[in-house]
Scaffold this active site. Structure first.
Site, PDB file in Angstrom:
ATOM      1  N   HIS A 132       5.213   5.940  11.630  1.00  0.00           N
ATOM      2  CA  HIS A 132       4.780   5.880  10.160  1.00  0.00           C
ATOM      3  C   HIS A 132       3.733   6.906   9.973  1.00  0.00           C
ATOM      4  CE1 HIS A 132       3.620   3.745   6.522  1.00  0.00           C
ATOM      5  NE2 HIS A 132       3.062   2.646   6.761  1.00  0.00           N
ATOM      6  N   ARG A 176      11.364   3.971   3.098  1.00  0.00           N
ATOM      7  CA  ARG A 176      11.003   2.862   4.175  1.00  0.00           C
ATOM      8  C   ARG A 176      12.326   1.958   4.437  1.00  0.00           C
ATOM      9  NH1 ARG A 176       5.931  -1.196   4.451  1.00  0.00           N
ATOM     10  NH2 ARG A 176       5.004   0.823   5.087  1.00  0.00           N
ATOM     11  N   ARG A 180       0.837  -1.186   0.009  1.00  0.00           N
ATOM     12  CA  ARG A 180      -0.047   0.081   0.220  1.00  0.00           C
ATOM     13  C   ARG A 180       0.790   1.254  -0.071  1.00  0.00           C
ATOM     14  NH1 ARG A 180      -2.664  -3.725   1.889  1.00  0.00           N
ATOM     15  NH2 ARG A 180      -0.768  -4.282   2.638  1.00  0.00           N
ATOM     16  N   THR A 181       1.700   1.286   0.886  1.00  0.00           N
ATOM     17  CA  THR A 181       2.447   2.529   1.108  1.00  0.00           C
ATOM     18  C   THR A 181       3.428   3.148  -0.388  1.00  0.00           C
ATOM     19  OG1 THR A 181       2.678   2.088   3.501  1.00  0.00           O
ATOM     20  CG2 THR A 181       3.927   4.057   2.631  1.00  0.00           C
ATOM     21  N   LYS A 200      26.312  -4.278  -2.149  1.00  0.00           N
ATOM     22  CA  LYS A 200      27.686  -4.267  -2.294  1.00  0.00           C
ATOM     23  C   LYS A 200      28.342  -3.465  -1.263  1.00  0.00           C
ATOM     24  CE  LYS A 200      26.891  -3.434  -7.249  1.00  0.00           C
ATOM     25  NZ  LYS A 200      27.161  -2.305  -8.158  1.00  0.00           N
TER      26      LYS A 200
HETATM   27  N1   CP Z   1       0.034   0.137   5.721  1.00  0.00           N
HETATM   28  C1   CP Z   1       1.222  -0.422   5.104  1.00  0.00           C
HETATM   29  O1   CP Z   1       2.064   0.244   5.568  1.00  0.00           O
HETATM   30  O2   CP Z   1       1.015  -1.352   4.226  1.00  0.00           O
HETATM   31  P1   CP Z   1       2.411  -1.789   3.321  1.00  0.00           P
HETATM   32  O3   CP Z   1       3.186  -2.443   4.502  1.00  0.00           O
HETATM   33  O4   CP Z   1       1.631  -2.586   2.360  1.00  0.00           O
HETATM   34  O5   CP Z   1       2.870  -0.247   2.952  1.00  0.00           O
END
Ligand code: CP
Length: 311
Positions: A127, A99, A49-50, A78
């Site tokens: 998050h 991320r 999703r993110t 590497k």
């Molecule tokens: N909610 C969320 O962070 O989903 P993903 O890990 O799929 O990005």
């Protein structure tokens, strides 16, 4: 630097301003406000999703997207450091959505990068973009963010989404209810945060239809296998709190069930049929919230968004 590393410093006004912007994007998602811009998405941990909603947001805003989803195919395999990767990508992109599995990685990147960093999740820490879509979802379904009973269920120790949500809600006088296995309880630092900010919280051991009868928001989370060093411990706790359709019998009409997703076992599929299940719409709201975040981080104002009437 306009980076979004944490939601903790956002004032109430700033949060409401971003929600207003998200609302504009829900009315009209396609606006070429970021034409000529390049958005980099660097995902050192898996995501559906993110990443996809940030990339969709960038595309709908007319930006171009570069990035990776598997660090094994980049030069970090590497031995290239995060610092060097960030400095390099800053040469190519106007903004970096990142991320990373290390807590604090986004903060570190924001301190060295000449371009804004958006934290798309740093380990078990924060998050913030998820929180913006969670707040938008709560506001849309409850008509307010104020004075709500919010139940957080599952992995409250490693759950970065619940950590960020708790901090953002400090402006809105919530009562939080924590339901977690002993091993996955809300960390002390967040309980102290509640005390410092006069946030009411109650810890429950049961998870029954009576426990959740007064909930406005039931925020389910996944027990995250990838955070455990002892997989026996994961096996012990993974299925302790499962929501099923029968448990909704006594719940309030306005209750909405949220989940950042992905789910594993913690919500049975019969719940999906309930009008109280809102997790897929919640994920859809991520597009609008992330369009607002990208614009805001790149200095586009709400007035500019509203003024954009191009097809
Ligand atoms: N909610 C969320 O962070 O989903 P993903 O890990 O799929 O990005």
């Amino acid at each position: 630097n306009r980076s979004l590393v944490t939601i903790a410093n956002h004032s109430k006004e700033r949060i409401l301003y971003l929600l207003e912007m998200a609302k504009e994007f829900e009315k009209k998602p396609n606006r070429r406000l970021l034409a000529e811009k390049v958005v980099a998405t660097l995902f050192f941990e898996p995501s559906t999703r993110t990443r996809l909603s940030f990339e969709t947001a960038a595309n709908r805003l007319g930006a171009r997207v570069i990035g990776f989803t598997d660090p094994k195919v980049t030069s970090s395999s590497k031995g290239e450091t995060l610092k060097d990767t960030i400095m390099m990508v800053s040469n190519y992109a106007d903004i970096i959505v990142m991320r990373h599995y290390l807590e604090g990685a986004a903060r570190y990147a924001s301190e060295i990068a000449p371009v804004p960093i958006v934290n798309a999740g740093d380990g078990a820490n924060q998050h913030p973009s998820q929180t913006m879509l969670d707040l938008y979802s709560i506001y849309k379904t409850q008509g307010t963010l104020d004075n709500l009973n919010i139940y957080l269920v599952g992995d409250l120790k490693y759950g970065r989404t619940v950590h960020s949500l708790l901090m953002a809600m400090r402006h809105f006088n919530p009562t939080f209810h924590f339901i977690a296995p002993t091993e996955l309880r809300m960390p002390e630092e967040y309980k102290l945060y509640c005390q410092e900010h006069n946030i009411k919280y109650i810890e429950h051991t049961d998870f029954t239809e009576d426990t959740i009868a007064d909930a406005d928001i039931l925020y389910m989370t996944r027990v995250q296998r990838e955070r455990f060093t002892d997989l026996m411990e994961y096996e012990r706790v993974k299925d302790l709190y499962i929501l099923n359709g029968k448990m909704l019998g006594k719940t309030r009409p306005n209750l909405r069930i949220l989940h950042p997703l992905p789910r594993v076992n913690e919500i049975t599929y019969d719940v999906d049929e309930s009008p109280k299940a809102y997790y897929f719409q919640q994920a859809q709201n991520g597009l609008y919230a992330r369009e607002a975040i990208l614009c805001d981080v790149l200095g586009i104002t709400l007035d500019e968004v509203k003024a954009d009437t191009n097809k």
